[in-house]
Design a protein around this motif. Structure first.
Motif, PDB file in Angstrom:
ATOM      1  N   LYS A 285     -26.484  46.488  32.529  1.00 38.27           N
ATOM      2  CA  LYS A 285     -27.879  46.157  32.822  1.00 38.27           C
ATOM      3  C   LYS A 285     -28.577  47.267  33.601  1.00 38.27           C
ATOM      4  O   LYS A 285     -29.814  47.373  33.552  1.00 38.27           O
ATOM      5  N   ILE A 286     -27.811  48.116  34.287  1.00 38.59           N
ATOM      6  CA  ILE A 286     -28.415  49.265  34.966  1.00 38.59           C
ATOM      7  C   ILE A 286     -29.024  50.210  33.936  1.00 38.59           C
ATOM      8  O   ILE A 286     -30.168  50.668  34.072  1.00 38.59           O
ATOM      9  N   PHE A 287     -28.257  50.506  32.882  1.00 35.51           N
ATOM     10  CA  PHE A 287     -28.752  51.392  31.828  1.00 35.51           C
ATOM     11  C   PHE A 287     -29.828  50.698  30.987  1.00 35.51           C
ATOM     12  O   PHE A 287     -30.794  51.337  30.554  1.00 35.51           O
ATOM     13  N   LEU A 288     -29.667  49.380  30.755  1.00 32.99           N
ATOM     14  CA  LEU A 288     -30.641  48.639  29.955  1.00 32.99           C
ATOM     15  C   LEU A 288     -32.011  48.621  30.631  1.00 32.99           C
ATOM     16  O   LEU A 288     -33.049  48.787  29.966  1.00 32.99           O
ATOM     17  N   ALA A 289     -32.022  48.429  31.938  1.00 35.65           N
ATOM     18  CA  ALA A 289     -33.285  48.423  32.676  1.00 35.65           C
ATOM     19  C   ALA A 289     -34.010  49.759  32.523  1.00 35.65           C
ATOM     20  O   ALA A 289     -35.241  49.794  32.356  1.00 35.65           O
ATOM     21  N   ASP A 290     -33.260  50.851  32.562  1.00 39.29           N
ATOM     22  CA  ASP A 290     -33.866  52.173  32.377  1.00 39.29           C
ATOM     23  C   ASP A 290     -34.424  52.342  30.969  1.00 39.29           C
ATOM     24  O   ASP A 290     -35.531  52.864  30.773  1.00 39.29           O
ATOM     25  N   LEU A 291     -33.655  51.891  29.975  1.00 33.05           N
ATOM     26  CA  LEU A 291     -34.094  52.033  28.588  1.00 33.05           C
ATOM     27  C   LEU A 291     -35.380  51.247  28.323  1.00 33.05           C
ATOM     28  O   LEU A 291     -36.238  51.672  27.532  1.00 33.05           O
ATOM     29  N   LEU A 292     -35.504  50.090  28.984  1.00 32.21           N
ATOM     30  CA  LEU A 292     -36.684  49.244  28.785  1.00 32.21           C
ATOM     31  C   LEU A 292     -37.830  49.608  29.712  1.00 32.21           C
ATOM     32  O   LEU A 292     -38.902  48.990  29.658  1.00 32.21           O
ATOM     33  N   GLY A 293     -37.592  50.596  30.587  1.00 32.44           N
ATOM     34  CA  GLY A 293     -38.640  51.029  31.504  1.00 32.44           C
ATOM     35  C   GLY A 293     -38.875  50.078  32.656  1.00 32.44           C
ATOM     36  O   GLY A 293     -39.950  50.110  33.280  1.00 32.44           O
ATOM     37  N   TRP A 294     -37.903  49.212  32.954  1.00 31.46           N
ATOM     38  CA  TRP A 294     -38.040  48.284  34.063  1.00 31.46           C
ATOM     39  C   TRP A 294     -37.626  48.971  35.361  1.00 31.46           C
ATOM     40  O   TRP A 294     -36.707  49.803  35.376  1.00 31.46           O
ATOM     41  N   GLU A 295     -38.274  48.593  36.446  1.00 32.18           N
ATOM     42  CA  GLU A 295     -37.848  49.114  37.750  1.00 32.18           C
ATOM     43  C   GLU A 295     -36.486  48.546  38.125  1.00 32.18           C
ATOM     44  O   GLU A 295     -35.657  49.229  38.714  1.00 32.18           O
ATOM     45  N   LYS A 296     -36.267  47.295  37.752  1.00 35.48           N
ATOM     46  CA  LYS A 296     -35.009  46.626  38.070  1.00 35.48           C
ATOM     47  C   LYS A 296     -34.807  45.476  37.100  1.00 35.48           C
ATOM     48  O   LYS A 296     -35.773  44.842  36.660  1.00 35.48           O
ATOM     49  N   PHE A 297     -33.565  45.201  36.744  1.00 32.19           N
ATOM     50  CA  PHE A 297     -33.258  44.059  35.891  1.00 32.19           C
ATOM     51  C   PHE A 297     -33.627  42.785  36.653  1.00 32.19           C
ATOM     52  O   PHE A 297     -33.249  42.624  37.816  1.00 32.19           O
ATOM     53  N   PRO A 298     -34.367  41.863  36.041  1.00 31.25           N
ATOM     54  CA  PRO A 298     -34.824  40.656  36.755  1.00 31.25           C
ATOM     55  C   PRO A 298     -33.666  39.890  37.395  1.00 31.25           C
ATOM     56  O   PRO A 298     -32.672  39.581  36.738  1.00 31.25           O
ATOM     57  N   ALA A 299     -33.819  39.583  38.684  1.00 29.87           N
ATOM     58  CA  ALA A 299     -32.748  38.913  39.431  1.00 29.87           C
ATOM     59  C   ALA A 299     -32.442  37.539  38.862  1.00 29.87           C
ATOM     60  O   ALA A 299     -31.284  37.120  38.818  1.00 29.87           O
ATOM     61  N   GLU A 300     -33.487  36.800  38.404  1.00 27.76           N
ATOM     62  CA  GLU A 300     -33.244  35.459  37.872  1.00 27.76           C
ATOM     63  C   GLU A 300     -32.469  35.512  36.561  1.00 27.76           C
ATOM     64  O   GLU A 300     -31.629  34.644  36.295  1.00 27.76           O
ATOM     65  N   TRP A 301     -32.713  36.539  35.743  1.00 24.71           N
ATOM     66  CA  TRP A 301     -31.936  36.715  34.521  1.00 24.71           C
ATOM     67  C   TRP A 301     -30.485  37.039  34.850  1.00 24.71           C
ATOM     68  O   TRP A 301     -29.563  36.525  34.225  1.00 24.71           O
ATOM     69  N   SER A 302     -30.318  37.922  35.814  1.00 19.43           N
ATOM     70  CA  SER A 302     -28.967  38.333  36.202  1.00 19.43           C
ATOM     71  C   SER A 302     -28.157  37.141  36.685  1.00 19.43           C
ATOM     72  O   SER A 302     -26.990  36.966  36.303  1.00 19.43           O
TER      73      SER A 302
END
Length: 331
Positions: A285-302
């Motif tokens: 999810k660290i790499f996925l967040a970067d690929l999607l341009g997110w600042e951080k993977f949503p905590a509620e999803w995690s």
């Protein structure tokens, strides 16, 4: 510096009073555990283990609620996710602890004492590792990607790894301690060290007991497991306060739950695979967040995905092992 200035001083991104409040809760739990509930050495049964563990989990969740209220919903969800991940990853530690106690022939009545003093070592060792990790991440942001890649690699390796048990007798540390320390052949009650005469000189000297060797091996095992769990929580949050408090509360509760888990651990035969998938997800999810341009993977999803993976692993294990005994599963 007056008292108010001291309490408001910054300690790793949080005021000192927040750290002191957490340590106060931990000290109170340990005093209650050893000084009141287990003042006498006795064998802890499954019922007592579950009750004690429930108390630790309740305190951890109340603390998480306070974190949510004090620091906001983002921090609250990160704490709960970190707590769930650490609790789950530490399950593997139960196998190792049971093997260590079996090898050194530590009776159940004395196991709680070893685990209790092991907790004190864990509190210090995790503080050092988390402090070092926080310093690295704050100075070199790219370290987080190394953590993530390591978690993915570890998860893939864990998924395909077998369930073979290590031979503690061949462990280099055990060999070194037996070769360099004076160790009694038998347990000496609940003591880690005793004074006995030297077989050649007759002079009274200090001897270590098998209880001490078991304690050392459990501490080393925790350091090894921390190599996985600490990066995993840093992949959830880089806040040292959330990382450390969720770590320690999860470990405190697991030690209490050990006596119940040790009797039914064979029912969680597929939990290792679920943990492997969880590690891959946390790292990915660290790499996925970067690929999607997110600042951080949503905590509620995690938190939701973590809960789903763990629940799936537990239910699948219970379904596949229904009707099995520990003897059947180990044969």
């Amino acid at each position: 510096m007056d008292l108010m200035t001291f309490f408001l001083a910054d300690w790793l991104g949080k005021p000192a009073w927040m750290w002191l409040a957490f340590m106060g809760v931990v000290v109170a739990l340990l005093v209650l555990d050893l000084g009141v509930l287990h003042r006498d050495q006795h064998e802890i049964g499954v019922r007592e283990s579950l009750l004690l563990s429930s108390m630790y989990i309740a305190v951890a969740l109340v603390f998480g609620g306070w974190v949510w209220w004090e620091l906001g919903s983002q921090s609250g969800m990160e704490y709960l996710t970190g707590f769930a991940i650490e609790k789950s990853l530490a399950m593997d530690n139960v196998f190792v602890i049971a093997m260590i106690f079996g090898y050194f022939a530590i009776p159940r009545a004395l196991q709680h004492r070893v685990l209790f003093w092991g907790i004190l070592g864990v509190i210090v060792l995790r503080a050092i590792m988390i402090g070092a990790g926080a310093a690295l991440v704050s100075q070199y942001g790219w370290v987080l990607y190394i953590f993530a890649a390591f978690l993915i690699f570890t998860g893939i390796k864990m998924f395909f790894a077998g369930d073979g048990h290590a031979d503690l007798g061949a462990n280099p540390l055990v060999k070194w301690m037996r070769g360099h320390l004076r160790i009694t052949d038998q347990l000496q009650g609940q003591r880690f060290f005793v004074r006995e005469p030297h077989p050649k000189t007759g002079r009274m000297v200090l001897w270590a007991t098998p209880m001490f060797l078991a304690l050392v091996m459990i501490e080393i095992a925790d350091v090894i497991f921390a190599v996985d769990s600490v990066p995993a929580i840093f992949a959830i949050t880089t806040d040292p306060y959330i990382v450390y408090t969720s770590n320690i509360f999860a470990i405190l509760g697991l030690r209490a739950l050990y006596f119940a888990l040790a009797a039914i651990i064979h029912r969680f035969a597929y939990l290792k695979q679920a943990l492997a998938v969880l590690l891959v997800f946390i790292g990915g999810k660290i790499f996925l967040a970067d690929l999607l341009g997110w600042e951080k993977f949503p905590a509620e999803w995690s938190l939701a995905i973590t809960a789903f993976i763990l629940a799936a692993g537990v239910f699948w294990s219970l379904w596949k092992t229904q009707g099995q005994s520990s003897e059947t599963s180990s044969s």
